[in-house]
Scaffold this motif. Sequence first.
Motif, PDB file in Angstrom:
ATOM      1  N   MET A   1       8.038  32.103  31.734  1.00 28.01           N
ATOM      2  CA  MET A   1       9.394  32.637  31.743  1.00 28.01           C
ATOM      3  C   MET A   1      10.193  32.144  32.946  1.00 28.01           C
ATOM      4  SD  MET A   1      11.663  34.386  30.289  1.00 28.01           S
ATOM      5  CE  MET A   1      13.148  35.317  30.589  1.00 28.01           C
ATOM      6  N   LEU A   2       9.572  32.208  34.153  1.00 22.48           N
ATOM      7  CA  LEU A   2      10.270  31.745  35.354  1.00 22.48           C
ATOM      8  C   LEU A   2      10.581  30.256  35.274  1.00 22.48           C
ATOM      9  CD1 LEU A   2       8.573  33.630  38.330  1.00 22.48           C
ATOM     10  CD2 LEU A   2      10.899  33.904  37.463  1.00 22.48           C
ATOM     11  N   THR A   3       9.695  29.499  34.656  1.00 26.36           N
ATOM     12  CA  THR A   3       9.957  28.068  34.480  1.00 26.36           C
ATOM     13  C   THR A   3      11.255  27.860  33.707  1.00 26.36           C
ATOM     14  OG1 THR A   3       7.590  27.546  34.503  1.00 26.36           O
ATOM     15  CG2 THR A   3       9.060  25.915  33.535  1.00 26.36           C
ATOM     16  N   LEU A   4      11.428  28.617  32.641  1.00 27.56           N
ATOM     17  CA  LEU A   4      12.637  28.486  31.830  1.00 27.56           C
ATOM     18  C   LEU A   4      13.872  28.944  32.597  1.00 27.56           C
ATOM     19  CD1 LEU A   4      11.317  29.739  28.371  1.00 27.56           C
ATOM     20  CD2 LEU A   4      11.547  27.389  29.200  1.00 27.56           C
ATOM     21  N   VAL A   5      13.739  29.974  33.410  1.00 31.14           N
ATOM     22  CA  VAL A   5      14.861  30.446  34.227  1.00 31.14           C
ATOM     23  C   VAL A   5      15.266  29.385  35.243  1.00 31.14           C
ATOM     24  CG1 VAL A   5      15.585  32.141  35.957  1.00 31.14           C
ATOM     25  CG2 VAL A   5      14.313  32.892  33.942  1.00 31.14           C
ATOM     26  N   LEU A   6      14.286  28.779  35.902  1.00 27.33           N
ATOM     27  CA  LEU A   6      14.577  27.729  36.882  1.00 27.33           C
ATOM     28  C   LEU A   6      15.248  26.529  36.220  1.00 27.33           C
ATOM     29  CD1 LEU A   6      11.262  27.910  38.942  1.00 27.33           C
ATOM     30  CD2 LEU A   6      13.560  28.408  39.819  1.00 27.33           C
ATOM     31  N   ILE A   7      14.782  26.183  35.027  1.00 26.20           N
ATOM     32  CA  ILE A   7      15.399  25.078  34.290  1.00 26.20           C
ATOM     33  C   ILE A   7      16.839  25.425  33.931  1.00 26.20           C
ATOM     34  CG2 ILE A   7      15.367  23.808  32.109  1.00 26.20           C
ATOM     35  CD1 ILE A   7      12.292  23.938  32.245  1.00 26.20           C
ATOM     36  N   ALA A   8      17.057  26.626  33.442  1.00 25.91           N
ATOM     37  CA  ALA A   8      18.401  27.036  33.039  1.00 25.91           C
ATOM     38  C   ALA A   8      19.367  27.019  34.213  1.00 25.91           C
ATOM     39  CB  ALA A   8      18.352  28.431  32.410  1.00 25.91           C
ATOM     40  N   VAL A   9      18.944  27.558  35.343  1.00 25.93           N
ATOM     41  CA  VAL A   9      19.803  27.575  36.537  1.00 25.93           C
ATOM     42  C   VAL A   9      20.109  26.164  37.003  1.00 25.93           C
ATOM     43  CG1 VAL A   9      19.924  28.248  38.969  1.00 25.93           C
ATOM     44  CG2 VAL A   9      19.037  29.861  37.273  1.00 25.93           C
ATOM     45  N   ALA A  84       8.259  31.107  41.202  1.00 25.05           N
ATOM     46  CA  ALA A  84       9.582  30.829  41.772  1.00 25.05           C
ATOM     47  C   ALA A  84       9.475  30.622  43.276  1.00 25.05           C
ATOM     48  CB  ALA A  84      10.552  31.959  41.453  1.00 25.05           C
ATOM     49  N   LEU A  85       8.650  31.431  43.942  1.00 25.24           N
ATOM     50  CA  LEU A  85       8.425  31.275  45.377  1.00 25.24           C
ATOM     51  C   LEU A  85       7.854  29.897  45.680  1.00 25.24           C
ATOM     52  CD1 LEU A  85       8.082  32.364  48.308  1.00 25.24           C
ATOM     53  CD2 LEU A  85       5.841  33.230  47.587  1.00 25.24           C
TER      54      LEU A  85
END
Length: 200
Positions: A1-9, A84-85
């Motif tokens: 999930m965090l991977t997708l958030v980082l990609i989106a941002v 994310a960290l």
Amino acid sequence: MLTLVLIAVTVLVSWQAFDKPRLLDRLILWPPAIERQHQYDRLVTHGFIHADWQHLLFNMITLFFFGRQIEPLFAQYLGPAGFALFYVSAIVVAILPTWLRHRHDPRYRSLGASGAVSAVLFAFILLAPWSLIFIPIPVPAILYGAGYVGYSFWMDRQGGDNVNHSAHLSGAIYGVLFMLMMEPRVARVFLEKLTQPSFG
């Protein structure tokens, strides 16, 4: 999930910066702005902007495939925000040698997530050295990693292609060290897997 958030941002910020030169200028790594104006946020923000769509897509596709593979391990050891960290800290650590080398050079600029993506890739290689990476032919991850390091080291010495190969190397080293500090037993598992090739 965090991977997708980082990609989106990253896609959103890069896309905005493509059409807004003032935004790009504010986010890019420009050493004098850090040295004289203390804009230390640039050590992070440069990793969320890219030179063009090709640059952006290459980094995000790599992050997508390998980030999702290792994200659960970081969550297990560091909590929900662990990946994310790792990723954001990799952006900073990967660029530090470049910043120190060019901190008095007003002509130097750097941007892109390549250093952090390199950290993600090499963290993955520690866990699955014989997994196949398609580039476009299938190559074992450990061989790809060795070639990647050799090429980046050579190109960093050559210079002149406007690619920050130093950040690639720093990111790769950081990815390996972070994994080993987080879970030292990874080293033993890595060595065992090296002696037992299993492609797939």
